[in-house]
Design a protein around this motif. Structure first.
Motif, PDB file in Angstrom:
ATOM      1  N   THR A 158      14.072  20.007  -9.222  1.00 27.18           N
ATOM      2  CA  THR A 158      14.705  20.777  -8.149  1.00 27.18           C
ATOM      3  C   THR A 158      14.023  22.051  -8.232  1.00 27.18           C
ATOM      4  O   THR A 158      14.612  22.886  -6.927  1.00 27.18           O
ATOM      5  CB  THR A 158      16.020  20.847  -8.904  1.00 27.18           C
ATOM      6  N   LYS A 159      13.765  23.225  -9.222  1.00 29.98           N
ATOM      7  CA  LYS A 159      13.507  24.232  -8.998  1.00 29.98           C
ATOM      8  C   LYS A 159      11.975  24.378  -7.939  1.00 29.98           C
ATOM      9  O   LYS A 159      11.539  25.413  -7.630  1.00 29.98           O
ATOM     10  CB  LYS A 159      12.688  25.186 -10.249  1.00 29.98           C
ATOM     11  N   HIS A 160      11.416  22.723  -8.323  1.00 28.91           N
ATOM     12  CA  HIS A 160      10.391  23.168  -7.908  1.00 28.91           C
ATOM     13  C   HIS A 160       9.978  22.987  -5.925  1.00 28.91           C
ATOM     14  O   HIS A 160      10.051  23.351  -4.745  1.00 28.91           O
ATOM     15  CB  HIS A 160       8.956  22.098  -7.869  1.00 28.91           C
ATOM     16  N   ALA A 161      11.047  22.309  -5.749  1.00 26.38           N
ATOM     17  CA  ALA A 161      11.980  21.794  -4.583  1.00 26.38           C
ATOM     18  C   ALA A 161      11.821  22.996  -4.028  1.00 26.38           C
ATOM     19  O   ALA A 161      11.966  23.102  -2.370  1.00 26.38           O
ATOM     20  CB  ALA A 161      13.027  20.830  -4.390  1.00 26.38           C
ATOM     21  N   LEU A 162      12.729  24.261  -4.445  1.00 25.67           N
ATOM     22  CA  LEU A 162      13.542  25.814  -3.788  1.00 25.67           C
ATOM     23  C   LEU A 162      12.062  26.255  -3.720  1.00 25.67           C
ATOM     24  O   LEU A 162      11.815  26.666  -2.570  1.00 25.67           O
ATOM     25  CB  LEU A 162      14.202  25.832  -4.808  1.00 25.67           C
ATOM     26  N   VAL A 163      11.109  26.166  -4.334  1.00 22.65           N
ATOM     27  CA  VAL A 163      10.022  26.907  -3.736  1.00 22.65           C
ATOM     28  C   VAL A 163       8.884  26.117  -2.678  1.00 22.65           C
ATOM     29  O   VAL A 163       8.472  26.443  -1.930  1.00 22.65           O
ATOM     30  CB  VAL A 163       8.571  26.936  -5.165  1.00 22.65           C
ATOM     31  N   GLY A 164       8.517  24.814  -2.567  1.00 24.26           N
ATOM     32  CA  GLY A 164       7.875  23.859  -1.438  1.00 24.26           C
ATOM     33  C   GLY A 164       9.139  24.306  -0.423  1.00 24.26           C
ATOM     34  O   GLY A 164       8.802  24.350   1.032  1.00 24.26           O
ATOM     35  N   MET A 165      10.910  24.417  -0.091  1.00 21.53           N
ATOM     36  CA  MET A 165      11.904  24.433   0.765  1.00 21.53           C
ATOM     37  C   MET A 165      11.009  25.694   1.482  1.00 21.53           C
ATOM     38  O   MET A 165      11.470  26.893   3.032  1.00 21.53           O
ATOM     39  CB  MET A 165      12.977  24.960   0.928  1.00 21.53           C
ATOM     40  N   SER A 166      11.259  26.786   0.496  1.00 23.70           N
ATOM     41  CA  SER A 166      10.741  28.546   0.612  1.00 23.70           C
ATOM     42  C   SER A 166       9.819  28.060   1.032  1.00 23.70           C
ATOM     43  O   SER A 166       9.650  29.545   2.606  1.00 23.70           O
ATOM     44  CB  SER A 166      10.389  29.049  -0.474  1.00 23.70           C
TER      45      SER A 166
END
Length: 276
Positions: A158-166
């Motif tokens: 989930t936290k990697h996803a936030l970096v990618g989305m950002s």
């Protein structure tokens, strides 16, 4: 720069969310706050208003509930118009080996950490774009968003996803003058340290928590870095020097990073004995 800005902060009942809300209140922002913990949220509101800050709306709900977020955003927009700043802080943690996890474990972490952020973006950002005034979005990821730590499969996902989305939004929203920051804290002394679910031996878990707290920084320091990132439009914020060093080694000296991660994995497997 921040005075009178309309700011929504999720996870505002404790930890980084509360510290950021209080700091924003001192900066004379107009606040919209939410958290699933109603008592904690009310305490945050009391601290802010007691110091002369302005909370326009506070509501307790689960950010993973799309309809609840949609209703909250509708009330904000109807009464006050578009936000200037959205800060996604709400999160939960689970440390476990995959064979010790059930489907509900995956659902819980993904619902809050990933869907909670998606709901905030979906419900608030289009109105920011339509308003045409620019704005800013901050999402709090984690060290686990840039480093695949052992026992962190769902949390790191989930936290990697936030970096990618950002990173994607950084470029997608530039034309609308909406800035993006993603914050990757290391050890921070928040309530999450005690509430985190760790599927491991209890004695080893307690010892790990004590060690974590010895190196943890305060939520106030992270809040200061969040505000600094908004002021300077800094994209990635890594909150502590040790994580910056580790991330540097990952990028530029991967064999060393790989050796450290293999050693850490064996150490965790040995000390955090699996539940039986």
């Amino acid at each position: 720069m921040l005075k009178d800005k309309k700011v929504c902060i999720t996870g505002a009942a404790s930890g980084i969310g509360r510290a950021t809300a209080i700091a924003m209140g001192k900066s004379e922002c107009r606040l919209f706050l939410t958290d699933i913990d109603e008592d904690g949220l009310n305490k945050t509101v009391d601290v802010i208003t007691g110091a002369g800050g302005e909370v326009l709306l506070a509501r307790a709900f689960d950010v993973g509930d799309y309809q609840a977020m949609r209703a909250f955003a509708a009330d904000v927009h109807q009464r006050y118009g578009a936000l200037d700043i959205l800060i996604n802080v709400a999160g939960v943690a689970l440390f476990s080996q995959i064979e010790d996890m059930c489907h509900r474990d995956w659902e819980k972490v993904i619902s809050v950490n990933l869907w909670g952020v998606v709901h905030g973006l979906e419900c608030f950002v289009p109105e920011m774009i339509r308003a045409g005034r620019g704005g800013y979005i901050v999402s709090v990821s984690s060290t686990a968003g840039i480093i695949g730590l052992p026992w962190h499969a769902v949390y790191a996902g989930t936290k990697h996803a936030l970096v990618g989305m950002s990173e994607s939004l950084r470029y997608d929203l530039k034309k609308h003058n909406i800035g993006i920051s993603v914050v990757c804290p290391g050890a921070v002394n928040t309530g999450l340290v005690q509430s985190v679910q760790i599927n491991a031996d209890q004695a080893a878990t307690d010892k790990s928590r004590k060690l974590f707290l010895k190196i943890a920084i305060s939520p106030d320091k992270v809040a200061d870095q969040i505000i600094g990132a908004i002021r300077t439009r800094k994209f990635m914020v890594i909150t502590s020097w040790d994580i910056k060093l580790f991330y540097f080694v990952k990028k530029y000296c991967f064999p060393v990073y790989h050796l450290v991660m293999m050693t850490l994995s064996r150490l965790m497997d040995k000390t955090l004995k699996r539940n039986t």
